[in-house]
Write an enzyme that holds these catalytic residues in place. Structure first.
Site, PDB file in Angstrom:
ATOM      1  N   CYS A 230       0.804  -1.225   0.000  1.00 39.82           N
ATOM      2  CA  CYS A 230       0.000   0.000   0.000  1.00 39.82           C
ATOM      3  C   CYS A 230       0.833   1.269   0.000  1.00 39.82           C
ATOM      4  O   CYS A 230       0.509   2.225  -0.713  1.00 39.82           O
ATOM      5  CB  CYS A 230      -0.994  -0.018   1.162  1.00 39.82           C
ATOM      6  SG  CYS A 230      -0.255   0.146   2.798  1.00 39.82           S
TER       7      CYS A 230
ATOM      8  N   HIS B 109      -2.954   1.504   6.723  1.00 36.93           N
ATOM      9  CA  HIS B 109      -3.196   1.481   5.283  1.00 36.93           C
ATOM     10  C   HIS B 109      -2.945   2.881   4.756  1.00 36.93           C
ATOM     11  O   HIS B 109      -3.262   3.868   5.417  1.00 36.93           O
ATOM     12  CB  HIS B 109      -4.628   1.036   4.962  1.00 36.93           C
ATOM     13  CG  HIS B 109      -4.925   1.016   3.487  1.00 36.93           C
ATOM     14  ND1 HIS B 109      -4.162   0.289   2.604  1.00 36.93           N
ATOM     15  CD2 HIS B 109      -5.870   1.641   2.751  1.00 36.93           C
ATOM     16  CE1 HIS B 109      -4.640   0.465   1.384  1.00 36.93           C
ATOM     17  NE2 HIS B 109      -5.676   1.284   1.444  1.00 36.93           N
TER      18      HIS B 109
ATOM     19  N   ASP C  96      -7.346   5.783  -3.978  1.00 35.76           N
ATOM     20  CA  ASP C  96      -6.660   4.636  -3.386  1.00 35.76           C
ATOM     21  C   ASP C  96      -6.287   3.678  -4.503  1.00 35.76           C
ATOM     22  O   ASP C  96      -7.153   3.090  -5.142  1.00 35.76           O
ATOM     23  CB  ASP C  96      -7.578   3.947  -2.370  1.00 35.76           C
ATOM     24  CG  ASP C  96      -6.846   2.912  -1.534  1.00 35.76           C
ATOM     25  OD1 ASP C  96      -5.737   2.514  -1.947  1.00 35.76           O
ATOM     26  OD2 ASP C  96      -7.363   2.498  -0.487  1.00 35.76           O
TER      27      ASP C  96
ATOM     28  N   ASN D 177     -14.258   3.945  10.180  1.00 37.75           N
ATOM     29  CA  ASN D 177     -15.166   4.118  11.323  1.00 37.75           C
ATOM     30  C   ASN D 177     -16.102   2.925  11.434  1.00 37.75           C
ATOM     31  O   ASN D 177     -17.081   2.827  10.699  1.00 37.75           O
ATOM     32  CB  ASN D 177     -15.975   5.401  11.161  1.00 37.75           C
ATOM     33  CG  ASN D 177     -16.570   5.876  12.468  1.00 37.75           C
ATOM     34  OD1 ASN D 177     -16.119   5.467  13.539  1.00 37.75           O
ATOM     35  ND2 ASN D 177     -17.569   6.721  12.404  1.00 37.75           N
TER      36      ASN D 177
ATOM     37  N   ASP E  53     -17.176  -0.523  14.508  1.00 32.51           N
ATOM     38  CA  ASP E  53     -16.942  -1.132  15.818  1.00 32.51           C
ATOM     39  C   ASP E  53     -16.267  -2.485  15.656  1.00 32.51           C
ATOM     40  O   ASP E  53     -16.446  -3.182  14.653  1.00 32.51           O
ATOM     41  CB  ASP E  53     -18.270  -1.314  16.558  1.00 32.51           C
ATOM     42  CG  ASP E  53     -18.861   0.010  17.003  1.00 32.51           C
ATOM     43  OD1 ASP E  53     -18.101   0.997  17.095  1.00 32.51           O
ATOM     44  OD2 ASP E  53     -20.078   0.063  17.244  1.00 32.51           O
TER      45      ASP E  53
ATOM     46  N   GLU F 231     -14.511  10.500  18.193  1.00 30.62           N
ATOM     47  CA  GLU F 231     -14.883   9.194  18.726  1.00 30.62           C
ATOM     48  C   GLU F 231     -15.777   9.352  19.954  1.00 30.62           C
ATOM     49  O   GLU F 231     -15.493  10.150  20.845  1.00 30.62           O
ATOM     50  CB  GLU F 231     -13.633   8.386  19.099  1.00 30.62           C
ATOM     51  CG  GLU F 231     -12.807   7.941  17.904  1.00 30.62           C
ATOM     52  CD  GLU F 231     -13.482   6.851  17.094  1.00 30.62           C
ATOM     53  OE1 GLU F 231     -14.565   6.387  17.515  1.00 30.62           O
ATOM     54  OE2 GLU F 231     -12.950   6.497  16.036  1.00 30.62           O
TER      55      GLU F 231
ATOM     56  N   GLU G 251     -20.923  10.560  15.863  1.00 30.31           N
ATOM     57  CA  GLU G 251     -20.138   9.390  15.444  1.00 30.31           C
ATOM     58  C   GLU G 251     -20.897   8.105  15.719  1.00 30.31           C
ATOM     59  O   GLU G 251     -20.917   7.181  14.893  1.00 30.31           O
ATOM     60  CB  GLU G 251     -18.791   9.408  16.178  1.00 30.31           C
ATOM     61  CG  GLU G 251     -17.800   8.356  15.697  1.00 30.31           C
ATOM     62  CD  GLU G 251     -17.851   7.095  16.547  1.00 30.31           C
ATOM     63  OE1 GLU G 251     -17.334   6.055  16.105  1.00 30.31           O
ATOM     64  OE2 GLU G 251     -18.438   7.161  17.651  1.00 30.31           O
TER      65      GLU G 251
END
Length: 870
Positions: free
Chosen positions: A349, A408, A431, A550, A552, A599, A604
């Site tokens: 990357c 990354h 990307d 973003n 969990d 966060e 968020e």
């Protein structure tokens, strides 16, 4: 009596058909407007691009740009030569650093053209037209064949005006016509051929095209009318002109950096960048659109299905090419690709991002390299990062296909977005890292602006900040929505896998995918996703990944009936400390706030909840309670070759004593999050009094972890357990990067352009084992460096001193970058900044091209052990 048409002269038109002035044009069939024609902004129908230039068009049968010399007849005005541009133009266009013998200019800004004539030019009786061609098949209707009559403008916006000189300021060299050419701010970029036509009463003379008169046209971030214009022009010193940068890697707790030589002005790099567009087959008429150019470059920097620049390799076997850790910059990669026409092996990357920065900066895009820590890779469209345990809280690595990359790296490039509503100009995310089959079109993502509530990106774009699903009819493409305080969020994209496996018997008890995502697309088209609601989160369009920035981290435990249940949710673990190099300061700049809300904030949490509701397993249950007992993990100094101490600290915030059963598991993990089998596991049972802490320590010797760690590996500690009295489950992960010493570079003599300069490189082996197979590479902008050097065996703790000769090609401040890679040790880097004096007066100047080194008698180099110290 009207004047005779000079093109009636039989000397040129004796055997050719022609249309006299004033004759109505012959009707032409309406051409079919294809995909690239529409993107290029060409009308392709009404002939408006030809108005005002019909009289100067070439005769039938002549191929524009390939005109042979023609005989000169008495009375015709044949130029003695052309002088394209000047040193002042290079400075004004910020292109003086390009090591290119031809002029390099930027669109939307004038540059000089001096036409040397045998006699003074008489505007009353003489006519002149500047002729430009772009590409192998230039056409007036497509804007790639440009005819610019003196004192007028072409239909595409090019202008040619006579330069006003001060009285008595005639330039030497005989009669000449001094012109100022200006390209429109939306002109296609590339290598233009240039010639002129003159017209007198004796007829028209068309000068032949000469390669020496070619020039390069680039995007112009200093021009307010160019779509890549950046208002804060002081930042352009970093984002366009800086030839050396730093790329961040490591882990969120152990951020490391490596120097990278972008070298966008070095010899051969500009030609290689334009070759990338040619290799993709991008029409020259479409090359004025920065949106499409950036997408094509993103697709072509990887070779996945386009025979692009770099082959990705994450296997650890690099025998057929170069270890990605060994590259010190982009120049060798681009030159190799251009000369051989074949993809270069290998990249990961940060290499893809480094090359992407070089190409975009070379073409004129303000560009920065961005690193995201704890970058999630979701493989089952749950839009969460899922970790599975058995009944005894042992990790089930065969099910843990959702990987969390240590880091990354991607790119941000700056441009306006006329294809989107107002307010979405600014940083756009691209990307180039490949992971699954590409649509062949690359990815351009969008950064949301300050003043709009929502917008929709081009094909392949996606959203992040609010995690919202697209409305129907938008092709499944999602953008971010700014928060109430209107920050400038950057939205990354996601297009999830088209085919979702059932996961086997081990996954029974997990909710099934409700709407598998369909991907449609092909060459020359962008991807579109369906059904609506399926594409949310962040990843490259060909990546098959989920939310990288973003989401969990969800822990699942297998129940006695074989089903899995959520036992713990770790919020805020994904997308940490997003970093880039700050303009002007040279320090790391945290841009996390530009990608997502703070966060734990209400915004968020709402974004994550919205995103997961569109995933394959929407969580209807609330987040499990944090409970009375919390666990934190940490590590002591982590040095390659030394003993490592890991610890887990349990704290009881309740009013009753608690008994905690913990399992500690240690394994090696690639930077892509792929974990190996655990090589160390421990179980502990600790009583934790109320309001107090208990620490569990794991000490690991190098002899135990060394055989499992490669050059880009880290160690992953997984801590999981349960409270006996309440059944509360706790879980935590820690990644530890092993530090290695840096290379030390020393200049041993003053540096002068054109003279070899010795440099000493010092390296110490920190391991208690013999190191073999190490390779040293060096690169520097404006510096010719020796080829890669393979070192022999380096003993435990041994210091190696190498003497290498480099050849400065350009004066000024230069930076040399060195990289040393070894299968047993993490990448080692070093930089050396020094000033280069101009060549002595009378010495041959340098254009920046690597000169041929003098042939020397071949001799066997002494082994490194012969020049070692302590």
């Amino acid at each position: 009596m009207p004047d005779a048409d000079p093109r009636l002269d039989p000397g040129r038109w004796a055997a050719a058909s022609f249309r006299p002035r004033g004759a109505p044009p012959a009707p032409a069939p309406r051409p079919r407007r294809g995909f690239w024609r529409r993107l290029g902004g060409c009308c392709g129908c009404c002939g408006c691009c030809r108005r005002g230039t019909e009289d100067w068009e070439p005769p039938p049968g002549e191929v524009p740009g390939h005109r042979p010399p023609q005989p000169l007849r008495p009375g015709q005005l044949a130029p003695r030569g052309l002088v394209v541009g000047s040193a002042a133009d290079r400075v004004a266009h910020h292109t003086s650093e390009f090591a290119c013998p031809r002029l390099v200019v930027r669109r939307g800004q004038p540059f000089r053209l001096r036409v040397l004539l045998p006699r003074p030019f008489d505007p009353a009786d003489d006519g002149l037209c500047v002729e430009l061609t772009l590409g192998p098949n230039p056409q007036v209707a497509k804007g790639t064949h440009v005819l610019i009559p003196l004192g007028e403008s072409s239909a595409t916006g090019w202008t040619a005006e006579e330069e006003e000189l001060e009285e008595g300021a005639e330039r030497p060299g005989g009669p000449a016509l001094n012109l100022c050419l200006t390209a429109p701010p939306n002109a296609p970029i590339g290598r233009y051929r240039l010639s002129v036509k003159t017209r007198t009463g004796a007829g028209e003379y068309a000068a032949p095209f000469d390669d020496a008169n070619d020039f390069f046209l680039l995007f112009n971030p200093w021009c307010p009318d160019d779509h890549v214009y950046m208002e804060k022009t002081s930042d352009l010193n970093e984002y366009v002109l800086n030839e050396t940068g730093r790329i961040f890697y490591g882990t969120e707790d152990q951020i490391a950096e490596r120097a990278w030589n972008y070298g966008q002005f070095d010899a051969g790099v500009l030609e290689a960048c334009l070759y990338i567009l040619d290799r993709r087959g991008m029409p020259h008429s479409a090359r004025g659109d920065p949106v499409m150019v950036s997408r094509v470059v993103s697709a072509m920097v990887n070779s996945l299905d386009d025979n692009g620049v770099l082959v990705g390799n994450w296997t650890g076997d690099y025998a057929q090419g170069t270890n990605p850790s060994s590259w010190a910059g982009s120049v060798d990669i681009l030159r190799s690709y251009h000369s051989a026409g074949a993809p270069v092996r290998y990249g990961q990357c940060w290499v893809f991002a480094g090359v992407m920065t070089t190409v975009l900066r070379c073409l004129g895009f303000p560009t920065r390299t961005v690193t995201n820590y704890n970058s999630a890779h979701d493989t089952d469209v749950s839009l969460t990062t899922d970790i599975y345990f058995d009944e005894n809280m042992r990790p089930l690595e065969r099910l843990n296909t959702d990987s969390v990359w240590n880091f990354h790296v991607w790119n941000d490039c700056w441009m306006k977005r006329p294809d989107l509503p107002d307010g979405y100009d600014g940083w756009q995310v691209v990307d180039a890292t490949p992971q699954e089959t590409s649509s062949g079109n690359g990815l351009l993502l969008v950064r949301a602006g300050r003043h709009r509530e929502e917008a929709w990106g081009p094909p392949g774009a996606g959203g992040l900040r609010e995690g919202e699903a697209p409305p129907r009819g938008r092709g499944g493409l999602v953008l971010a929505r700014p928060g109430p305080h209107r920050p400038v969020p950057v939205a990354r994209a996601v297009l999830l896998r088209a085919v979702l496996g059932d996961g086997g018997e081990e996954r029974r008890g997990l909710p099934q995918v409700r709407h598998p995502l369909r991907l449609r697309g092909g060459r020359g088209r962008g991807l579109r996703a369906g059904p609506p609601g399926g594409a949310v989160g962040v990843a490259r369009c060909n990546e098959g990944a989920g939310p990288q920035v973003n989401s969990d981290k969800v822990y699942w435990q297998r129940q006695p009936n074989g089903a899995f249940a959520v036992v713990h949710v770790e919020e805020g673990a994904i997308g940490r400390r997003i970093s880039t190099l700050g303009a002007g300061s040279g320090a790391r700049l945290d841009v996390t706030h530009q990608y997502k809300h703070p966060e734990g904030s209400e915004e968020e949490r709402r974004a994550v909840s919205t995103a997961t509701s569109h995933g394959s397993r929407p969580r209807t249950q609330g987040t499990p309670s944090l409970g009375e007992v919390t666990v934190t993990v940490g590590a002591g100094p982590a040095v390659a070759g030394a003993e490592l101490e890991l610890r887990a600290v349990a704290r009881n915030d309740g009013v009753e004593p608690r008994t905690l059963r913990l399992r500690l598991s240690l394994c090696a993990v690639r930077y892509t999050g792929i974990a190996g089998a655990p090589f160390r596991q421990e179980q502990h049972r600790r009583a934790v009094p109320p309001g107090q802490e208990e620490t569990v320590t794991m000490t690991v010797a190098y002899a135990e972890y060394g055989p499992h760690v490669g050059d880009q590996d880290a160690l992953k500690l997984t801590v999981a357990g349960a409270v006996e009295e309440t059944g509360q489950v706790v879980a935590k992960e820690l990644r530890v990067r092993l530090h290695a010493p840096e290379l030390t570079l020393t200049l041993l003599a003053p540096a002068v352009v054109g003279e070899e300069t010795p440099v000493q490189v010092v390296f110490q082996n920190p391991l208690p084992d013999t190191l073999s197979g190490a390779t040293l590479r060096m690169e520097g902008a404006g510096i010719s460096c020796p080829k890669a050097l393979r070192l022999g065996s380096v003993g435990p703790g041994q210091t190696v001193r190498l003497r290498q000769a480099v050849l400065p090609l350009r004066p000024g401040r230069r930076r040399l970058v060195a990289a040393l890679e070894s299968p047993r040790l993490g990448p080692l880097h070093g930089t050396l900044q020094f000033d280069v004096a101009p060549a002595p007066a009378g010495a041959a100047g340098s254009t920046g091209s690597p000169p041929r080194r003098p042939r020397r008698a071949r001799r066997r180099a002494p082994p490194p052990a012969g020049s070692t110290g302590g």
